[in-house]
Design a protein around this motif. Structure first.
Motif, mmCIF file in Angstrom:
data_model
loop_
_atom_site.group_PDB
_atom_site.id
_atom_site.type_symbol
_atom_site.label_atom_id
_atom_site.label_comp_id
_atom_site.label_asym_id
_atom_site.label_seq_id
_atom_site.Cartn_x
_atom_site.Cartn_y
_atom_site.Cartn_z
ATOM 1 N N GLU A 21 16.208 2.823 18.724
ATOM 2 C CA GLU A 21 15.086 2.570 18.313
ATOM 3 C C GLU A 21 13.806 3.748 18.567
ATOM 4 O OE1 GLU A 21 11.817 -0.464 19.700
ATOM 5 O OE2 GLU A 21 13.237 -1.551 18.253
ATOM 6 N N GLN A 24 7.586 5.503 14.886
ATOM 7 C CA GLN A 24 7.229 6.615 13.690
ATOM 8 C C GLN A 24 5.768 6.219 13.387
ATOM 9 O OE1 GLN A 24 9.142 8.862 12.006
ATOM 10 N NE2 GLN A 24 10.706 8.428 13.738
ATOM 11 N N TYR A 30 11.274 1.551 14.270
ATOM 12 C CA TYR A 30 12.416 1.592 13.263
ATOM 13 C C TYR A 30 13.655 1.865 14.056
ATOM 14 C CZ TYR A 30 8.719 2.390 9.717
ATOM 15 O OH TYR A 30 7.691 2.070 8.791
ATOM 16 N N SER A 31 14.490 1.508 13.495
ATOM 17 C CA SER A 31 16.013 1.790 14.052
ATOM 18 C C SER A 31 16.787 2.886 13.282
ATOM 19 C CB SER A 31 16.752 0.318 13.813
ATOM 20 O OG SER A 31 17.169 0.435 12.433
ATOM 21 N N ASP A 34 18.146 1.941 9.962
ATOM 22 C CA ASP A 34 17.317 1.750 8.757
ATOM 23 C C ASP A 34 16.814 3.243 8.315
ATOM 24 O OD1 ASP A 34 17.269 -1.106 9.101
ATOM 25 O OD2 ASP A 34 15.405 -1.284 10.067
ATOM 26 N N LEU A 35 16.705 4.003 9.361
ATOM 27 C CA LEU A 35 16.227 5.689 8.982
ATOM 28 C C LEU A 35 17.258 6.452 8.121
ATOM 29 C CD1 LEU A 35 13.642 6.338 11.692
ATOM 30 C CD2 LEU A 35 13.108 5.846 9.166
ATOM 31 N N TRP A 82 9.315 3.847 3.690
ATOM 32 C CA TRP A 82 10.064 5.108 3.807
ATOM 33 C C TRP A 82 8.867 6.044 3.383
ATOM 34 C CZ3 TRP A 82 12.709 3.373 7.360
ATOM 35 C CH2 TRP A 82 13.783 2.530 6.961
#
Length: 82
Positions: A21, A24, A30-31, A34-35, A82
């Motif tokens: 984790e 941002q 955010y994990s 996810d990114l 994003w």
């Protein structure tokens, strides 16, 4: 201790990744999954470091690459934030 960036930008956030984790934009968590969208990449970067660069509208044309660089892969990650 040194980061080479492919663009001019403003450092918006930086720090250590706590397991998977990171924080941002505006302190939102955010994990890595996810990114990055790839479990193998998540494992490579677990407990690593991150930096978020923000581009303003006047900076979009300032991308740089080494003369002999070539694109090996492009990945599209769907999402609204994003």
């Amino acid at each position: 201790s040194v980061i080479a960036s492919p663009s001019d930008g403003i450092v918006g956030a930086h720090g250590r990744i706590a397991d998977t984790e990171l924080f941002q934009v505006k302190g939102a968590p955010y994990s890595l999954l996810d990114l990055l969208g790839d479990p193998a990449l998540v494992e490579q970067h677990r407990n690593g470091s991150f930096v978020t660069l923000r581009l303003t509208s006047s900076m979009y044309h300032r991308f740089h690459a080494p003369y002999d660089a070539h694109i090996e892969r492009v990945t599209l990650i769907h999402g609204d934030v994003w």
